[in-house]
Design an enzyme around this catalytic site. Sequence first.
Site, PDB file in Angstrom:
ATOM      1  N   LYS A 201      36.557  33.785  47.015  1.00  0.00           N
ATOM      2  CA  LYS A 201      37.579  33.668  47.465  1.00  0.00           C
ATOM      3  C   LYS A 201      38.300  34.785  48.759  1.00  0.00           C
ATOM      4  O   LYS A 201      37.683  35.671  48.043  1.00  0.00           O
ATOM      5  CB  LYS A 201      38.749  34.442  45.972  1.00  0.00           C
ATOM      6  CG  LYS A 201      39.929  34.841  46.704  1.00  0.00           C
ATOM      7  CD  LYS A 201      40.470  34.482  45.242  1.00  0.00           C
ATOM      8  CE  LYS A 201      41.886  35.180  45.458  1.00  0.00           C
ATOM      9  NZ  LYS A 201      42.438  37.182  44.287  1.00  0.00           N
ATOM     10  N   HIS A 220      42.623  44.937  36.857  1.00  0.00           N
ATOM     11  CA  HIS A 220      42.273  43.444  35.941  1.00  0.00           C
ATOM     12  C   HIS A 220      40.737  43.539  36.120  1.00  0.00           C
ATOM     13  O   HIS A 220      40.191  44.015  36.281  1.00  0.00           O
ATOM     14  CB  HIS A 220      42.811  42.034  36.589  1.00  0.00           C
ATOM     15  CG  HIS A 220      41.775  42.045  38.069  1.00  0.00           C
ATOM     16  ND1 HIS A 220      42.515  42.643  39.268  1.00  0.00           N
ATOM     17  CD2 HIS A 220      40.712  40.751  38.668  1.00  0.00           C
ATOM     18  CE1 HIS A 220      41.015  42.134  40.116  1.00  0.00           C
ATOM     19  NE2 HIS A 220      40.163  41.683  39.945  1.00  0.00           N
ATOM     20  N   ASP A 222      37.319  40.406  35.528  1.00  0.00           N
ATOM     21  CA  ASP A 222      37.114  39.189  37.142  1.00  0.00           C
ATOM     22  C   ASP A 222      36.943  38.091  34.909  1.00  0.00           C
ATOM     23  O   ASP A 222      35.880  39.007  34.422  1.00  0.00           O
ATOM     24  CB  ASP A 222      36.567  39.350  37.718  1.00  0.00           C
ATOM     25  CG  ASP A 222      36.833  39.358  38.813  1.00  0.00           C
ATOM     26  OD1 ASP A 222      38.188  40.335  38.937  1.00  0.00           O
ATOM     27  OD2 ASP A 222      35.831  39.928  39.658  1.00  0.00           O
ATOM     28  N   HIS A 276      39.465  46.745  37.662  1.00  0.00           N
ATOM     29  CA  HIS A 276      38.983  47.255  38.647  1.00  0.00           C
ATOM     30  C   HIS A 276      40.513  46.936  39.795  1.00  0.00           C
ATOM     31  O   HIS A 276      41.546  46.074  39.104  1.00  0.00           O
ATOM     32  CB  HIS A 276      38.152  46.668  39.697  1.00  0.00           C
ATOM     33  CG  HIS A 276      38.065  45.535  40.004  1.00  0.00           C
ATOM     34  ND1 HIS A 276      37.010  44.122  38.503  1.00  0.00           N
ATOM     35  CD2 HIS A 276      38.409  44.465  40.551  1.00  0.00           C
ATOM     36  CE1 HIS A 276      37.397  43.418  38.592  1.00  0.00           C
ATOM     37  NE2 HIS A 276      37.796  43.161  40.110  1.00  0.00           N
TER      38      HIS A 276
HETATM   39  C1  OGA Z   1      39.248  40.203  42.978  1.00  0.00           C
HETATM   40  C2  OGA Z   1      39.025  41.771  43.762  1.00  0.00           C
HETATM   41  C3  OGA Z   1      38.744  43.292  45.280  1.00  0.00           C
HETATM   42  C4  OGA Z   1      38.905  43.282  46.742  1.00  0.00           C
HETATM   43  O1  OGA Z   1      39.336  39.961  44.312  1.00  0.00           O
HETATM   44  O2  OGA Z   1      39.315  39.805  42.180  1.00  0.00           O
HETATM   45  O3  OGA Z   1      39.349  42.357  42.581  1.00  0.00           O
HETATM   46  O4  OGA Z   1      38.039  44.110  46.079  1.00  0.00           O
HETATM   47  N1  OGA Z   1      39.458  42.660  44.676  1.00  0.00           N
HETATM   48  O5  OGA Z   1      39.474  42.745  47.491  1.00  0.00           O
HETATM   49 NI    NI Z   2      38.551  40.939  40.752  1.00  0.00          NI
END
Ligand code: OGA
Ligand code: NI
Length: 334
Positions: A201, A220, A222, A276
């Site tokens: 992602k 959230h 993960d 986080h």
């Molecule tokens: C995620 C996330 C945090 C970031 O994609 O699940 O928590 O630092 N990203 O981009």
């Molecule tokens: Ni995340």
Amino acid sequence: MVQLVAERVQSLAVGGVKELPEQFIRPAHERPENSKAVEGVTVPVISLSQPHEVVVQEVAKACEEWGFFLLTDHGISPALVRRLQEVGEVFFGLRQEEKEAYANDAASGKFEGYGTRMTKNHDEKVEWIDYFFHFMAPPSKVNHGVWPKNPPAYREVTEEYNKEMLRITDTLLELLSEGLGLEGKALKTVLGGEEIEVEMKINFYPPCPQPQLALGVEPHTDMSALTLLVPNDVPGLQVSKDGNWFAVNYLPNALFIHVGDQLEVLSNGKYKSVLHRSLVNKERTRMSWAVFVVPPQETTIGPLAKLVDDQNPAKYSTKTFADYRYRKFNKLPQ
Ligand code: OGA
Ligand code: NI
């Protein structure tokens, strides 16, 4: 039929919006200005070049206390990470029409591709982010047709990075297994062995006119077993420990390792799935490349039998990963 076309956050930012549209304005208690990070505390940093027993012990400790650490000396070439970042930057720099050809459509089950969350109801808040999501492994799950074709190097670079992600995943799962007193292959085996799934992602957080009122990603944990992330050099990630937020500083060439929900369940709570969030920046675009390591959908995940007995009862229910995901997406109890 009404076709909902997402308003991209990047288009808003490029359009020079001066005031944050109301769907991005977080309730007061969630705003970064009202939930500031504790200063003077840093997250664990662990070098893979130390003796094996030291690494096992440090990784276990970090995952018990934080559910998060920065991994250094992992052997991934900085040039490869740079190329990964370049192809992602080029993609997000394409003309909007070209990116829209990759638009996902979660309503019809097409989760891969270019996406932006839309509000489902009037009260719901959205995050200041666009993203690109696709599978990287195993080969049977990969559809190269949905990967960016521009820049042309995207596929080659991403396939090379995927090999490194599989290698580091094996290393981490072995260390984490040993940290639980189990044989090295234990966690990888219950997570599907060679069928373990790897998802990419790319998170794109454009400059935000009022960053103190918004969030890039709301708090959230993960759903993955593990998440391996590299950011660009714009800070923004914060992790929560004992009810406080801690900012994670940018550390060049480090991998940002998150324990996800599946490892918390498998370890019966010994390893903690880290809460986080990410903040956004007024001047600069923040990007991150989050790699989620997940079991195949039909894999049954529950506390490992060897970790459960009369003194240590199971703290989590056992269910398929598909069932876990469904409940989490629909905010149902696990
Ligand atoms: C995620 C996330 C945090 C970031 O994609 O699940 O928590 O630092 N990203 O981009
Ligand atoms: Ni995340």
